[in-house]
Design a protein around this motif. Structure first.
Motif, PDB file in Angstrom:
ATOM      1  N   UNK A  99       0.871  -1.184   0.000  1.00  0.00           N
ATOM      2  CA  UNK A  99       0.000   0.000   0.000  1.00  0.00           C
ATOM      3  C   UNK A  99       0.900   1.223   0.000  1.00  0.00           C
ATOM      4  N   UNK A 100       0.857   1.968  -1.090  1.00  0.00           N
ATOM      5  CA  UNK A 100       1.832   3.029  -1.310  1.00  0.00           C
ATOM      6  C   UNK A 100       1.205   4.416  -1.268  1.00  0.00           C
ATOM      7  N   UNK A 101       1.894   5.325  -0.588  1.00  0.00           N
ATOM      8  CA  UNK A 101       1.438   6.713  -0.543  1.00  0.00           C
ATOM      9  C   UNK A 101       2.642   7.624  -0.279  1.00  0.00           C
ATOM     10  N   UNK A 102       2.606   8.801  -0.835  1.00  0.00           N
ATOM     11  CA  UNK A 102       3.716   9.744  -0.671  1.00  0.00           C
ATOM     12  C   UNK A 102       3.763  10.294   0.743  1.00  0.00           C
ATOM     13  N   UNK A 103       4.987  10.519   1.226  1.00  0.00           N
ATOM     14  CA  UNK A 103       5.161  11.057   2.579  1.00  0.00           C
ATOM     15  C   UNK A 103       5.965  12.352   2.620  1.00  0.00           C
ATOM     16  N   UNK A 104       6.641  12.697   1.544  1.00  0.00           N
ATOM     17  CA  UNK A 104       7.443  13.927   1.546  1.00  0.00           C
ATOM     18  C   UNK A 104       6.543  15.140   1.335  1.00  0.00           C
ATOM     19  N   UNK A 105       6.932  16.264   1.886  1.00  0.00           N
ATOM     20  CA  UNK A 105       6.135  17.482   1.739  1.00  0.00           C
ATOM     21  C   UNK A 105       6.020  17.913   0.284  1.00  0.00           C
ATOM     22  N   UNK A 106       7.095  17.714  -0.497  1.00  0.00           N
ATOM     23  CA  UNK A 106       7.037  18.117  -1.898  1.00  0.00           C
ATOM     24  C   UNK A 106       5.987  17.308  -2.658  1.00  0.00           C
ATOM     25  N   UNK A 107       5.854  16.026  -2.312  1.00  0.00           N
ATOM     26  CA  UNK A 107       4.823  15.205  -2.938  1.00  0.00           C
ATOM     27  C   UNK A 107       3.435  15.540  -2.395  1.00  0.00           C
ATOM     28  N   UNK A 108       3.354  15.704  -1.088  1.00  0.00           N
ATOM     29  CA  UNK A 108       2.049  15.990  -0.472  1.00  0.00           C
ATOM     30  C   UNK A 108       1.484  17.310  -0.994  1.00  0.00           C
ATOM     31  N   UNK A 110       2.549  19.163  -3.804  1.00  0.00           N
ATOM     32  CA  UNK A 110       2.494  19.397  -5.248  1.00  0.00           C
ATOM     33  C   UNK A 110       1.891  18.256  -6.057  1.00  0.00           C
ATOM     34  N   UNK A 111       1.961  17.027  -5.553  1.00  0.00           N
ATOM     35  CA  UNK A 111       1.356  15.900  -6.268  1.00  0.00           C
ATOM     36  C   UNK A 111      -0.028  15.578  -5.710  1.00  0.00           C
ATOM     37  N   UNK A 112      -0.086  15.334  -4.414  1.00  0.00           N
ATOM     38  CA  UNK A 112      -1.368  14.996  -3.789  1.00  0.00           C
ATOM     39  C   UNK A 112      -2.216  16.236  -3.510  1.00  0.00           C
ATOM     40  N   UNK A 113      -1.564  17.378  -3.302  1.00  0.00           N
ATOM     41  CA  UNK A 113      -2.230  18.641  -2.991  1.00  0.00           C
ATOM     42  C   UNK A 113      -3.175  18.489  -1.799  1.00  0.00           C
ATOM     43  N   UNK A 114      -2.587  17.983  -0.735  1.00  0.00           N
ATOM     44  CA  UNK A 114      -3.373  17.731   0.467  1.00  0.00           C
ATOM     45  C   UNK A 114      -2.506  17.971   1.691  1.00  0.00           C
ATOM     46  N   UNK A 115      -2.719  17.218   2.766  1.00  0.00           N
ATOM     47  CA  UNK A 115      -2.005  17.451   4.016  1.00  0.00           C
ATOM     48  C   UNK A 115      -1.388  16.168   4.559  1.00  0.00           C
ATOM     49  N   UNK A 116      -0.503  16.319   5.525  1.00  0.00           N
ATOM     50  CA  UNK A 116       0.097  15.160   6.170  1.00  0.00           C
ATOM     51  C   UNK A 116      -0.980  14.300   6.846  1.00  0.00           C
ATOM     52  N   UNK A 117      -1.950  14.947   7.483  1.00  0.00           N
ATOM     53  CA  UNK A 117      -3.004  14.198   8.173  1.00  0.00           C
ATOM     54  C   UNK A 117      -3.812  13.371   7.195  1.00  0.00           C
ATOM     55  N   UNK A 118      -4.060  13.912   6.017  1.00  0.00           N
ATOM     56  CA  UNK A 118      -4.801  13.183   4.975  1.00  0.00           C
ATOM     57  C   UNK A 118      -4.033  11.914   4.598  1.00  0.00           C
ATOM     58  N   UNK A 119      -2.720  12.044   4.484  1.00  0.00           N
ATOM     59  CA  UNK A 119      -1.872  10.900   4.156  1.00  0.00           C
ATOM     60  C   UNK A 119      -1.997   9.830   5.231  1.00  0.00           C
ATOM     61  N   UNK A 120      -1.898  10.227   6.487  1.00  0.00           N
ATOM     62  CA  UNK A 120      -2.001   9.275   7.590  1.00  0.00           C
ATOM     63  C   UNK A 120      -3.373   8.600   7.614  1.00  0.00           C
ATOM     64  N   UNK A 121      -4.409   9.364   7.397  1.00  0.00           N
ATOM     65  CA  UNK A 121      -5.772   8.819   7.447  1.00  0.00           C
ATOM     66  C   UNK A 121      -6.019   7.809   6.335  1.00  0.00           C
ATOM     67  N   UNK A 141       6.356   4.064   1.976  1.00  0.00           N
ATOM     68  CA  UNK A 141       6.513   5.505   2.145  1.00  0.00           C
ATOM     69  C   UNK A 141       7.217   6.038   0.904  1.00  0.00           C
ATOM     70  N   UNK A 142       6.421   6.482  -0.064  1.00  0.00           N
ATOM     71  CA  UNK A 142       7.015   6.994  -1.302  1.00  0.00           C
ATOM     72  C   UNK A 142       7.754   8.294  -1.021  1.00  0.00           C
TER      73      UNK A 142
END
Length: 383
Positions: A99-108, A110-121, A141-142
């Motif tokens: 199960x893969x998801x970005x964890x770096x701020x640059x990805x969150x 500019x790619x996901x356009x969301x927040x760290x909490x969204x990634x965790x959830x 952790x991409x």
């Protein structure tokens, strides 16, 4: 086969059929994917990441076929942190999911356009769903190598709490060096008791070194691909990692290395990516000797210039005759022909060998060497 982990053991996760096929321009035929999976299983690879079921069509169908082969290796499918993706994987019958998801701020940002909490959830919900279905879960952790270390540790803790079996540390853009890699993995291990897989890319030519540095720091899984295939400059190469473990670290993980050349040639053909003669471990030049000093040493004792025997990886030693050859190489080459070449004749022949090699800009073929001998040395002897 459902994956079972033993404490204190290092495991290989081969992703040739997923990340390897993501090499720009590479497509494996369905039959080739099945054949590669079988070959990897036969040599003893522990887990195979075989594709992305949510792509549907032939991809999903082939993954399902591989899962039904009854291989010894665990069969893993790749997913986004999306429950519907995981459902597609479960339909294929795999025993493990990534199960893969970005964890770096640059990805969150500019790619996901969301927040760290969204990634965790989203990671947590996908992991919890997968674990309820009874499969092994790797949380990827991409772009971990560019992730804030405190957030990465928080991410790993959340993954473990959700039921994840391991964290895949992804050096997605290959920016790490072995020293920094060691420090990061050591800090994660000191902060949380979770299995870690190294997934390293080769953009600066350090994928294998970084994977091994992670292992030294406590990672107990290493992700690899045959021939180092993968996005951009590729991933850590299966054959390099295994042989470095065996001969540099004296850690034999039980892989049948004698089939490495066969496997590398097959994947090279299937991927349409030539296998360079200078490729580490499996390239034909690894055991080819031309320089006079090297040939002399190798003929007296191969270990003077070879760290392991060529048959250990399915290759053969070659003595190449060319510009840099010496008399020992010529004498030995004539022995291969069943002929005795006296040292004085070898000395007389050598200048002609070097001259022709320079003209042709390559080593000499066997017939060319014999022609030179007949043209120059035989005539002298006949006078």
């Amino acid at each position: 086969m459902k994956f079972k982990k033993e404490d204190g053991k290092l495991y290989l996760v081969d992703t040739t059929l997923r990340d390897g096929e993501q090499t720009a321009g590479v497509v494996f035929a369905n039959s080739e994917k099945i054949r590669i999976a079988k070959m990897l299983d036969e040599i003893g690879v522990n887990q195979l990441e075989v594709g992305i079921p949510t792509m549907g069509g032939d991809e999903k169908e082939t993954i399902a076929k591989i899962a039904k082969l009854g291989l010894n290796a665990s069969i893993m499918a790749w997913n986004r942190a999306v429950i519907d993706d995981v459902k597609e994987s479960l339909e294929c019958g795999v025993d493990a999911v990534a199960i893969s998801i970005s964890t770096s701020d640059i990805h969150i940002e500019h790619k996901l356009r969301t927040s760290r909490q969204w990634v965790l959830d989203h990671m947590t919900s996908a992991v919890q769903f997968a674990k309820k279905e009874g499969v092994y879960v790797s949380v990827n952790a991409e772009d971990a190598s560019r992730t804030d270390i405190d957030f990465l540790i928080e991410f790993a803790k959340c993954a473990k709490e959700a039921g994840a079996d391991r964290l895949r540390f992804c050096d997605t853009v290959g920016i790490l060096d072995p020293f920094k890699t060691y420090d990061i993995i050591k800090r994660i291990k000191e902060s949380i008791d979770i299995d870690i897989e190294m997934h390293t890319h080769n953009d600066f030519g350090m994928a294998t070194a970084n994977a091994l540095a992670g292992f030294k720091a406590g990672a107990n899984f290493i992700g690899v691909t045959v021939n180092g295939l993968g996005e951009r400059a590729g991933n850590a190469a299966l054959e390099e990692v295994v042989m470095a473990l065996k001969h540099v670290y004296k850690y034999d993980i039980g892989i049948d290395t004698k089939r490495f050349r066969e496997l590398s040639e097959y994947v090279s053909t299937a991927s349409g990516r030539p296998l360079p003669s200078w490729k580490a471990i499996v390239g034909t030049n690894v055991f080819a000797h031309e320089s006079g000093i090297h040939v002399d040493g190798a003929l007296k004792d191969p270990h003077t210039y070879e760290i392991f025997d060529p048959d250990e990886v399915g290759l053969e030693r070659q003595i190449v005759i060319g510009k840099h050859s010496g008399t020992a190489a010529l004498i030995n080459k004539f022995k291969e022909y069943g002929r005795t070449l006296p040292e004085n004749e070898a000395k007389e022949l050598l200048p002609y060998v070097r001259s022709l090699s320079i003209q042709l800009k390559r080593p000499l073929f066997d017939k060319e060497l014999i022609y030179l001998y007949e043209e120059h040395i035989s005539k002298i002897k006949a006078i």
